[in-house]
Design an enzyme around this catalytic site. Structure first.
Site, PDB file in Angstrom:
ATOM      1  CG  ASP A  11      56.200  48.443  60.758  1.00 22.32           C
ATOM      2  OD1 ASP A  11      55.367  48.107  59.891  1.00 22.32           O
ATOM      3  OD2 ASP A  11      56.813  49.532  60.731  1.00 22.32           O
ATOM      4  CG  ASP A 104      52.046  47.371  57.717  1.00 22.65           C
ATOM      5  OD1 ASP A 104      51.363  48.267  58.254  1.00 22.65           O
ATOM      6  OD2 ASP A 104      53.190  47.566  57.291  1.00 22.65           O
ATOM      7  CD  GLU A 105      51.699  50.370  63.301  1.00 21.60           C
ATOM      8  OE1 GLU A 105      51.776  50.714  64.473  1.00 21.60           O
ATOM      9  OE2 GLU A 105      50.960  50.931  62.470  1.00 21.60           O
TER      10      GLU A 105
HETATM   11 MG   LIG Z   1      55.208  48.333  57.661  1.00 26.63          MG
END
Ligand SMILES: [Mg+2]
Length: 390
Positions: A11, A104-105
């Site tokens: 993350d 983003d993960e």
């Molecule tokens: Mg994040």
């Protein structure tokens, strides 16, 4: 089930802000946020700004009220998607099994890597975290566990730049003291309701009777209890946009220990796959080489080009290095495979590259046609010369 924590959740920390700071390092350590000024909302805030009370999504107007010295950064088009791809490409240099969940993960399954100990896993993932920082200036947090549920909770346990490993068997102990809201699906409303019923922490579930749990969660009570214990068996699914890959493998009749021969086989595999990639109108960016020793033990290594291509030549120079990275034990091999991933549609990029490669591409198309007509052997690359027969 394996005794190793093989599932990784990645993350990125304050992703949009981190992307902006990668080109504006002078703003590091300041209260800043990405968001629209006019009637806009904050889409990402630095940790310094968060400490000041800015959160996402928050109206920009309000953010400037709670944090008057907030530095507001406008959205830059193009850079977030690019950074995201680069980040996940680096992940694919560790394992081909990467699930891109959002910009983003995502999850990594280290199953194919052949790691032997939790310490080895930790070292390799720490090296990946460092590499993402060194090459992209994106800070990230990692959670490592035996399954997706626990790894995702672990990556959020310490942020930013968190790194949390939960060994198999320690799931329930890790979750017990955490707030009940860490369980997926327990949102703000459920949290309020559960707190009224005296359930604030995950461990508060364990002292309830089945009857009480049924009253609270209805038919989902046993699933809730499973999650509270940290049990989950969902597989890491290679993301849809990335699902298409091209691969070929060869199992040898007898084990092969000759590096040059394996290298030749791997290059021949590139030649087998690339015409199919061209025929589909695709380009690929990442090549992963897998080797298998007798006894099913696998090891992989992958690398990405800076630009996707549908030509063989850019991948040839990687073969030797990838084989050296994957084939670490000097033992003969049972199998080798080559896989291309990070598939892109042709024509999605209008890079200058395409122009300079146009002649080579036309030549490749002619060769593909010749080969289709069964004229294999008319024009060959050096590594396609007949294999030495023993
Ligand atoms: Mg994040």
């Amino acid at each position: 089930m394996s005794g190793l924590p093989l599932i990784v959740h990645l993350d990125a920390d304050a992703f949009f802000v981190s992307c902006e700071l990668s080109v504006r390092p002078d703003l590091r350590g300041t209260k800043c946020a990405v968001g629209g000024r006019e009637r806009g909302i904050i889409s990402s805030a630095s940790y310094e700004a968060r400490a000041c009370g800015v959160y996402t999504p928050m109206p920009t107007k309000l953010a400037l009220k709670v944090c008057p010295d907030l530095i507001l950064l406008p959205h830059t088009s193009g850079i977030y998607g690019k950074k995201s791809r680069e980040m996940f490409d680096l992940c694919e240099s560790l394992t081909p099994l990467v699930q891109r969940n959002s910009i983003d993960e995502g999850y990594l399954d280290l199953g194919p890597c052949g790691f032997k100990t939790a310490a080895e896993i930790e070292n390799r993932v720490r090296a990946l975290q460092q590499r993402i920082w060194d090459e992209l200036q994106i800070p990230t947090s990692f959670g490592i566990a035996a399954n997706k549920l626990v790894s995702a909770i672990a990556s959020k346990a310490r942020k930013p730049r968190g790194f949390t490993v939960i060994l198999p068997g320690e799931e329930a102990a890790f979750l017990a003291p955490l707030k009940i809201s860490v369980i997926p699906g327990v949102g703000t409303k459920s949290t309020e309701r559960l707190e009224k019923a005296g359930i604030r922490l995950v461990s508060d579930l364990f002292v309830r009777t089945e009857r009480e749990l049924k009253d609270l969660f209805g038919s989902g009570w046993s699933e809730m209890l499973r999650m509270a214990r940290g049990e989950d068996d969902r597989p890491v699914e290679v993301s849809h946009e990335d699902a298409k890959s091209y691969s070929v493998q060869e199992t040898f009749g007898h084990d092969i220990g000759d590096f040059a021969e394996i290298e030749r086989i791997a290059k021949r595999m590139i030649d087998e796959l690339m015409p199919a990639i061209r025929a589909d109108g695709k380009r690929v960016k990442t090549m992963t080489v897998k080797v298998r020793y007798p006894g099913m033990e696998n090891s992989t290594a992958g690398r990405s080009l800076t630009e996707a291509t549908d030509l063989e030549a850019p991948f040839y120079p990687l073969v030797g290095a990838l084989l050296r990275a994957a084939w670490t034990k000097r033992r003969p091999l049972r199998l080798v495979s080559v896989r291309f991933s990070n598939v892109e549609e042709q024509g999605t990029q209008l890079e200058m590259f395409a122009q300079t490669d146009e002649r080579k591409r036309r030549l490749a198309a002619v060769l593909d046609k010749l080969n289709d007509r069964g004229k294999k052997g008319l024009v060959q690359h050096g590594h396609q010369l007949p294999k030495r027969r023993e």
